[in-house]
Motif scaffolding. Structure first.
Motif, mmCIF file in Angstrom:
data_model
loop_
_atom_site.group_PDB
_atom_site.id
_atom_site.type_symbol
_atom_site.label_atom_id
_atom_site.label_comp_id
_atom_site.label_asym_id
_atom_site.label_seq_id
_atom_site.Cartn_x
_atom_site.Cartn_y
_atom_site.Cartn_z
ATOM 1 N N LEU A 22 46.102 47.650 35.747
ATOM 2 C CA LEU A 22 45.955 48.592 36.899
ATOM 3 C C LEU A 22 44.414 48.342 37.868
ATOM 4 N N GLY A 23 45.124 48.088 38.618
ATOM 5 C CA GLY A 23 44.055 47.306 39.767
ATOM 6 C C GLY A 23 45.395 45.808 40.265
ATOM 7 N N ASN A 24 44.288 45.049 40.877
ATOM 8 C CA ASN A 24 44.131 43.730 40.353
ATOM 9 C C ASN A 24 43.730 42.784 39.680
ATOM 10 N N LYS A 25 42.513 42.738 39.099
ATOM 11 C CA LYS A 25 41.493 42.087 38.254
ATOM 12 C C LYS A 25 41.913 42.616 36.877
ATOM 13 N N VAL A 26 41.420 41.703 36.218
ATOM 14 C CA VAL A 26 41.238 42.304 34.520
ATOM 15 C C VAL A 26 40.398 41.196 34.258
ATOM 16 N N GLY A 27 39.804 41.372 33.930
ATOM 17 C CA GLY A 27 38.283 40.668 32.626
ATOM 18 C C GLY A 27 36.886 41.801 33.727
ATOM 19 N N ASN A 28 35.665 41.270 32.597
ATOM 20 C CA ASN A 28 34.685 42.370 32.621
ATOM 21 C C ASN A 28 33.897 41.898 34.470
ATOM 22 N N THR A 29 33.129 40.654 34.931
ATOM 23 C CA THR A 29 32.431 40.935 36.310
ATOM 24 C C THR A 29 33.627 40.513 37.662
ATOM 25 N N LEU A 30 34.645 40.532 37.145
ATOM 26 C CA LEU A 30 36.516 40.731 37.964
ATOM 27 C C LEU A 30 36.615 42.447 37.921
ATOM 28 N N GLU A 31 36.323 42.399 37.114
ATOM 29 C CA GLU A 31 36.602 44.379 36.929
ATOM 30 C C GLU A 31 34.864 45.276 37.799
ATOM 31 N N ILE A 32 33.791 44.700 37.644
ATOM 32 C CA ILE A 32 32.726 45.018 38.056
ATOM 33 C C ILE A 32 33.110 44.844 40.155
ATOM 34 N N GLU A 33 33.463 43.440 39.797
ATOM 35 C CA GLU A 33 33.940 42.793 41.419
ATOM 36 C C GLU A 33 34.963 44.691 42.421
ATOM 37 N N GLU A 34 35.488 44.930 41.483
ATOM 38 C CA GLU A 34 36.999 45.413 41.976
ATOM 39 C C GLU A 34 36.062 46.847 42.225
ATOM 40 N N THR A 35 35.315 47.371 41.467
ATOM 41 C CA THR A 35 34.534 49.005 41.323
ATOM 42 C C THR A 35 33.876 48.741 42.628
#
Length: 430
Positions: free
Chosen positions: A241-254
Motif C-alpha cells: 500500500l502506498g509507495n514506501k515500506v519502512g518505519n521512517t519512510l512510512e511516517i514521511e508518506e503519512t
C-alpha cells in the motif's frame, strides 16, 4: 474439560457455561496446555456458531482489564487492520477523523515478521511515547481528540495464552479464533464504533476473498452482538500500500498525504474507511458527505495540525512535520533497475515486506531491535509500464552487501506484456 473437548470434536455447539469454564481455566492455569490445544484443534476443524464466537470473545475480554472511556464526550470511533505491507493507514486516518471533532482513541500493536506495526512507525519520530497510562490516554483524547498508544494494563490475558498455543499447534488460521482474538481486545478498548480493514490477496493473511469475507462477517457479527457499531471493508493487499515500506519512510508518506500529495491508493483507502467513521461518529449523514469533509481536512491543514498536536502530546518532536531529517534515515540509497521493458504484472507485497525485514526494518523475533531508517521505496506499481534499465525502486539500507535483498526483490517483481490490476476496495460488510 475432556467433555468440552469431546462436545466440540463431535461438532456440537458449546454452551456459554462450557466456554466460560474453558476461558477461566486458561487464565487460572487450571487447564493444561495439551487440553487447551486439543480444544483449539477441535474448533479449527468443527468451527463455531456466531453465538459461540461472541461468547468466547466476551469471556476473553472479561478475563482482563478494559477501558472505560465514558469520560470522553461524543461517539468514540476506532479502526483496526488485519495487517499488510506499507499499511500506514491508521496514521493519517486518525488525524483526519479527529480533525472533524470525532474522538479517536486508538490502541495499536507492533509488527512481527514482514508486516509493520503502527507503534513501530510512530517510534521513528524522536521522543514519541506509545506507552501511556489509562488516565493520560483518556485525558489526551479529551483534549487533543486523538491518541495512538500500546495496550494499557492486562488486556485479554486469556487471548495471550491461547494465541501462543495457536502459533505452535498450527491453528492460527481458524476464523473463529482469529475473530475472537481481534474483537476481545477491540471491545476491551472501550470505543463505541469500529471500522475493520480486512486485507485480502497475496500479501494478506487471508489470501482469497472468500476467506476474507468469512472473517469480516464474523468480526462484524461479534461486534454487533457485543453492542458495538461495526463495519468491515475488504481491501486489496496483492501489492504494498502506498509507495514506501519502512518505519521512517512510512511516517514521511503519512505526512505527504496530510499535506495533500500522498499516493492515490493510500488516499483512497483512507477516504473509504474514514467516510464510514465520520458517519458512525454522527458528523455526516452519507458516505459521500463524509469523504468531502475528510478531503477538506487536507486542504485546510487541520488534519496535519491534528497529527502534529498528537505527536507533541505524546512527547514527540512536532518539527518532524516540516523537517523529515529529524527522523532516522539510512546511510545508503541504492537503485534497483528493471531488467527488461514491459508492464509490472506482479509486485509481491510479501516479498517486498520480507526484503524490508532483511534490511532490519522488521522483527523476526519479538525482542529484535528495529532499524527505523531502512526500507523500500517503490517507483512503479502493478500495471505501470517500465523500460529496461529504469529504476523500479530504491533500497534504503545501512549495509553494503545487498545481494540477498536484491535476489528477494527480483523474485518479487514480474514484468510481462499485460497486467490485471485488482480493485483496491473489494467489498463492504455491514
Amino acid at each position: 474439560m475432556v467433555e468440552v473437548i469431546d462436545h466440540k470434536r463431535q461438532g456440537q455447539v458449546l454452551t456459554p457455561a462450557e466456554i466460560n469454564f474453558f476461558v477461566e481455566g486458561v487464565v487460572t492455569h487450571t487447564i493444561p496446555d495439551y487440553q487447551i490445544s486439543a480444544l483449539l484443534m477441535a474448533i479449527y476443524f468443527q468451527g463455531m456458531t456466531s453465538e459461540e464466537q461472541t461468547t468466547l470473545t466476551m469471556a476473553m475480554m472479561n478475563s482482563g482489564d478494559h477501558l472505560d472511556l465514558s469520560a470522553i464526550p461524543g461517539v468514540k470511533v476506532d479502526k483496526h487492520s488485519t495487517g499488510g505491507v506499507g499499511d500506514k493507514t491508521s496514521l493519517p486516518l486518525a488525524a483526519m477523523v479527529a480533525a472533524l471533532g470525532i474522538p479517536v482513541p486508538m490502541i495499536s500493536g507492533r509488527g512481527l515478521g514482514h508486516t509493520g506495526g503502527t507503534l513501530d512507525k510512530l517510534e521513528a519520530i524522536p521522543g514519541f511515547q506509545v506507552a501511556r497510562s489509562e488516565a493520560a490516554f483518556i485525558n489526551q483524547v479529551k483534549t487533543t481528540g486523538v491518541a495512538i498508544i500500546g495496550a494499557t494494563g492486562e488486556v485479554a490475558p486469556a487471548d495471550k495464552r491461547i494465541y501462543a498455543l495457536r502459533d505452535v499447534t498450527d491453528t492460527v488460521d481458524s476464523i473463529p479464533l482469529i475473530a475472537s482474538s481481534i474483537m476481545s481486545k477491540k471491545i476491551a478498548s472501550g470505543t463505541d464504533a469500529l471500522v475493520i480493514d480486512v486485507k485480502t490477496g497475496a500479501g494478506a493473511f487471508m489470501k482469497d476473498e472468500s476467506a476474507a469475507k468469512e472473517l469480516a462477517t464474523a468480526l462484524v457479527q461479534i461486534g454487533r452482538q457485543a453492542g458495538l457499531v461495526c463495519k468491515a471493508i475488504i481491501s486489496d493487499m496483492n501489492q504494498p500500500l502506498g509507495n514506501k515500506v519502512g518505519n521512517t519512510l512510512e511516517i514521511e508518506e503519512t505526512l505527504d498525504l496530510l499535506k495533500g500529495h500522498g499516493p492515490a491508493d493510500l488516499l483512497e483507502l483512507v477516504l473509504t474507511l474514514g467516510s464510514h467513521m465520520v458517519v458512525m461518529g454522527g458528523k455526516a449523514t452519507t458516505l459521500a458527505q463524509g469523504r468531502e469533509m475528510l478531503a477538506a481536512t487536507l486542504t485546510d491543514g487541520s488534519a496535519l495540525a491534528k497529527f502534529k498536536a498528537m505527536i507533541e502530546a505524546q512527547g514527540g518532536n512536532g518539527q518532524v512535520v516540516t523537517d523529515y531529517a529529524l527522523m532516522p534515515h539510512a546511510k545508503y540509497q541504492v537503485s534497483f533497475f528493471a531488467p527488461q521493458s514491459g508492464v509490472i504484472t506482479s509486485l509481491s507485497a510479501d516479498g517486498i515486506g520480507i526484503a524490508a525485514l532483511m534490511l532490519g526494518g522488521g522483527r523476526q523475533k519479538a525482542d529484535d531491535q528495529l532499524d527505523y531508517g531502512v526500507g523500500i521505496e517503490l517507483h512503479k506499481k502493478l500495471g505501470d509500464e517500465v523500460k529496461a534499465g529504469e529504476p523500479l525502486l530504491t533500497i534504503h539500507a545501512n549495509q553494503t552487501d545487498l545481494t540477498e535483498v536484491k535476489a528477494r526483490l527480483a523474485a518479487s517483481i514480474t514484468i510481462g506484456s499485460a497486467a490485471t490490476v485488482p480493485p483496491l476496495i473489494h467489498q463492504v460488510i455491514e
